[in-house]
Scaffold this motif. Structure first.
Motif, short mmCIF file in Angstrom:
data_model
loop_
_atom_site.label_atom_id
_atom_site.label_comp_id
_atom_site.label_asym_id
_atom_site.label_seq_id
_atom_site.Cartn_x
_atom_site.Cartn_y
_atom_site.Cartn_z
N LYS A 51 4.10 -2.05 -3.61
CA LYS A 51 4.01 -2.32 -5.04
C LYS A 51 5.17 -3.20 -5.50
N ALA A 52 6.37 -2.93 -4.99
CA ALA A 52 7.53 -3.73 -5.35
C ALA A 52 7.39 -5.16 -4.84
N PHE A 53 6.83 -5.34 -3.63
CA PHE A 53 6.58 -6.67 -3.08
C PHE A 53 5.61 -7.44 -3.97
N PHE A 337 3.08 -6.80 3.57
CA PHE A 337 2.28 -8.02 3.47
C PHE A 337 0.79 -7.75 3.64
N THR A 338 0.43 -6.83 4.51
CA THR A 338 -0.99 -6.46 4.60
C THR A 338 -1.46 -5.82 3.30
N ALA A 339 -0.57 -5.11 2.63
CA ALA A 339 -0.93 -4.46 1.37
C ALA A 339 -1.12 -5.47 0.24
N ILE A 340 -0.17 -6.39 0.07
CA ILE A 340 -0.22 -7.27 -1.10
C ILE A 340 -1.31 -8.34 -0.97
N ASN A 345 -2.53 -6.65 -7.42
CA ASN A 345 -1.34 -5.97 -7.91
C ASN A 345 -1.70 -4.78 -8.80
N ASP A 346 -2.72 -4.94 -9.65
CA ASP A 346 -3.08 -3.88 -10.57
C ASP A 346 -3.67 -2.66 -9.86
N SER A 347 -4.25 -2.86 -8.68
CA SER A 347 -4.87 -1.74 -7.97
C SER A 347 -3.92 -1.07 -6.98
N LEU A 348 -2.74 -1.65 -6.76
CA LEU A 348 -1.75 -1.02 -5.89
C LEU A 348 -1.05 0.10 -6.65
N MET A 349 -1.01 1.29 -6.05
CA MET A 349 -0.35 2.42 -6.67
C MET A 349 1.13 2.43 -6.29
N ASP A 350 1.95 3.08 -7.13
CA ASP A 350 3.37 3.20 -6.82
C ASP A 350 3.58 3.85 -5.45
N MET A 351 2.82 4.89 -5.16
CA MET A 351 2.82 5.52 -3.85
C MET A 351 1.65 4.91 -3.08
N TYR A 352 1.94 4.08 -2.09
CA TYR A 352 0.93 3.25 -1.44
C TYR A 352 -0.23 4.07 -0.86
N THR A 353 0.04 5.28 -0.39
CA THR A 353 -1.02 6.11 0.19
C THR A 353 -2.13 6.39 -0.82
N LEU A 354 -1.78 6.46 -2.10
CA LEU A 354 -2.77 6.79 -3.13
C LEU A 354 -3.74 5.64 -3.37
N THR A 355 -3.40 4.43 -2.95
CA THR A 355 -4.32 3.30 -3.08
C THR A 355 -5.58 3.52 -2.26
N PHE A 356 -5.48 4.30 -1.20
CA PHE A 356 -6.61 4.50 -0.29
C PHE A 356 -7.47 5.70 -0.67
#
Length: 510
Positions: A51-53, A337-340, A345-356
């Motif tokens: 999320k920070a990236f 980088f795979t995440a971003i 950006n709007d769908s990325l959660m602060d805790m990356y695991t929650l995006t899934f």
């Protein structure tokens, strides 16, 4: 607090930072130590990094994480040099004490010898030549584990020691606030609707005021889980808690399974042309949180004594640590980088695991729940340990030589002042990115930059006084010139001013 094995848990757990010299524990090879350090560093910061990236931009993020990784490696070498200097000072003091005792024994023996000489025949009460042990010992070999609190008491004055503990305590408060917020957030996201695609195909993230169960809003569910978290884990703060070997192994395995699943899923979506992310090159407003997250993500300096001391062969220690940092940098870059480039950006959660936890990401419910609840299991095992560590640091900070605390202060007051502030912070906000960013930017700045710089500076001065340059520290940092120390301190001050100014400007705009 210490166990025979170094920390293997998913999130960086502080060692006994107020501790004295402790047993080294079971020795292990340098490559096992490399794995342990990798496991120690890669923690909560890795989950908040994507999320920070995305917020700061991919080019700025890549440059900053590489630079901060280099800075963290430099200060890690500073701490290891200070550890060797602390070992040398302890051996030197022990040798001086033995020398005084030997001289005293020698004087007594000489007096006795003059009395027992009989008829020209000398009674041998001791060897003609004493065993020459001094000078042959390698003073700077890291054999005894000296925690950072002990090093501070050896190399700092009273003001410096108090500032050291203040910095450690603030960092641990930040850790506890992050953990106290992360568990309820994960439970809320899993049990409430995390969001869905609208008729236009745009992903919509639910707000805190949206409903969760009937009339219960999402923010209400979060606070209910926070209260339950406090009731279940808070009482451990009043007792002593110790990690177990098997719990460490279990949490470590869970973490690597979770990280592997997230990276593979993101790569599969990108390879199928389903990547939705289009991060900017750079964005100034996101640098503040990115800096704090990166500092937090490279944090290991406070646990180095318990991690490095048991390594059996330390000949190429600096090179192995450098290799570890390169591997960690590569892992952070791959994950982020795979995440971003996979998610907007709007769908990325602060805790990356929650995006899934979204149904359109993965259809298997088991994996969705595993990733969503992964922080719950791992963080819950660490919270009591960090709380007890913070409580013990409070005790040490106010401890007076030879004094004891009343039962109420020791058993009630210290645990309460440990538990209450982070729970209140978590009750007021669950913005994990900001919590990690602020903790890393302020307390993390002190632990990772300021304290190691002063430790190595003061230890070098004391070693010069003791050995007068006759014995060289075999574990001295590759960054030997004093200019590097000043560079670290100037960088730490600049970052502190930048983050503070950025926060003030952000609040002014609001």
């Amino acid at each position: 607090m210490q166990t025979a094995l170094p920390p293997l848990v998913a999130f960086s757990t502080p060692s006994n930072m107020a501790g004295e010299i402790t047993e080294t524990g079971e020795l292990y090879s340098p490559y096992v130590g490399l794995v342990y350090m990798f496991n120690l560093i890669v923690g909560t910061g890795a989950l908040t990094m994507p999320k920070a990236f995305a917020t700061a931009g991919w080019l700025v993020s890549l440059f900053l994480i590489m630079f901060l990784g280099f800075m963290s490696y430099m200060t890690t070498t500073f701490v290891m040099e200070a550890m060797a200097a602390a070992n040398a000072q302890l051996r030197w003091k022990r040798q001086e004490k033995e020398k005084v005792e030997d001289d005293s024994c020698s004087s007594e023996a000489s007096d006795n010898d003059s009395l027992i000489q009989d008829g020209g025949e000398w009674s041998e009460t001791r060897p003609i030549l004493s065993v020459q042990r001094r000078g042959s010992r390698d003073f700077f070999e890291i054999m005894e584990r000296v925690e950072m609190g002990q090093m501070a008491s050896m190399f700092f004055h009273k003001v410096g020691i108090n500032l050291f503990y203040f910095c450690i305590i603030i960092y641990l408060y930040g850790d506890l606030a992050i953990y106290a917020a992360a568990v309820p957030i994960s439970l809320m996201q899993v049990t409430c609707s995390t969001g869905n695609h609208s008729s236009t195909g745009v992903f919509e993230v639910k707000n805190d005021t949206d409903q969760c169960w009937g009339p219960v809003r999402r923010i209400d569910a979060y606070r209910i889980y926070l209260v339950a978290f406090t009731i279940l884990l808070g009482p451990f703060t009043f007792f002593n808690v110790q990690k177990t070997k098997y719990l460490q192994i279990l949490t470590s395995l869970m973490r690597w399974v979770a990280f592997s699943i997230m990276i593979i899923l993101a790569l599969v979506r990108i390879s199928k042309g389903q990547g939705e992310g289009h991060p900017p090159l750079g964005q100034l407003s996101g640098i503040r949180n990115l800096f704090g997250v990166c500092v937090y993500s490279f944090m290991c300096q406070h646990s180095l004594p318990s991690l490095v001391t048991p390594i059996s062969r330390k000949r190429h220690l600096m090179q192995l640590v450098l290799l570890d940092y390169i591997l960690i940098l590569g892992f952070y870059s791959l994950l982020s980088f795979t995440a971003i480039f996979c998610f907007q950006n709007d769908s990325l959660m602060d805790m990356y695991t929650l995006t899934f936890t979204r149904h359109d990401i993965i259809n298997l419910a088991f994996i969705r729940y595993f990733l969503g609840l992964f922080p719950v299991f791992t963080i819950s095992t660490n919270f009591p340990i960090i709380a007890v560590t913070l409580r013990n640091n409070w005790r040490t900070l106010f401890h007076r030589e030879g004094g004891t605390y009343p039962w109420v202060v020791d058993r009630i007051v210290f645990p309460l002042i440990t538990l209450a502030p982070p729970i209140l912070v978590a009750f007021c906000t669950h913005d994990l990115e900001s919590l990690v960013g602020i903790t890393g930017a302020y307390a993390g700045n002190g632990i990772q930059y300021v304290i190691p710089a002063f430790l190595v500076y003061c230890s070098r001065k004391q070693m010069q006084l003791i050995f007068n340059g006759n014995i060289v520290n075999k574990y001295r940092s590759p960054f030997r010139h004093t200019c590097w120390i000043w560079f670290v301190l100037v960088w730490a001050l600049s970052c502190l001013l930048f983050v503070t100014a950025n926060i003030i400007l952000s609040e002014t705009k609001l």
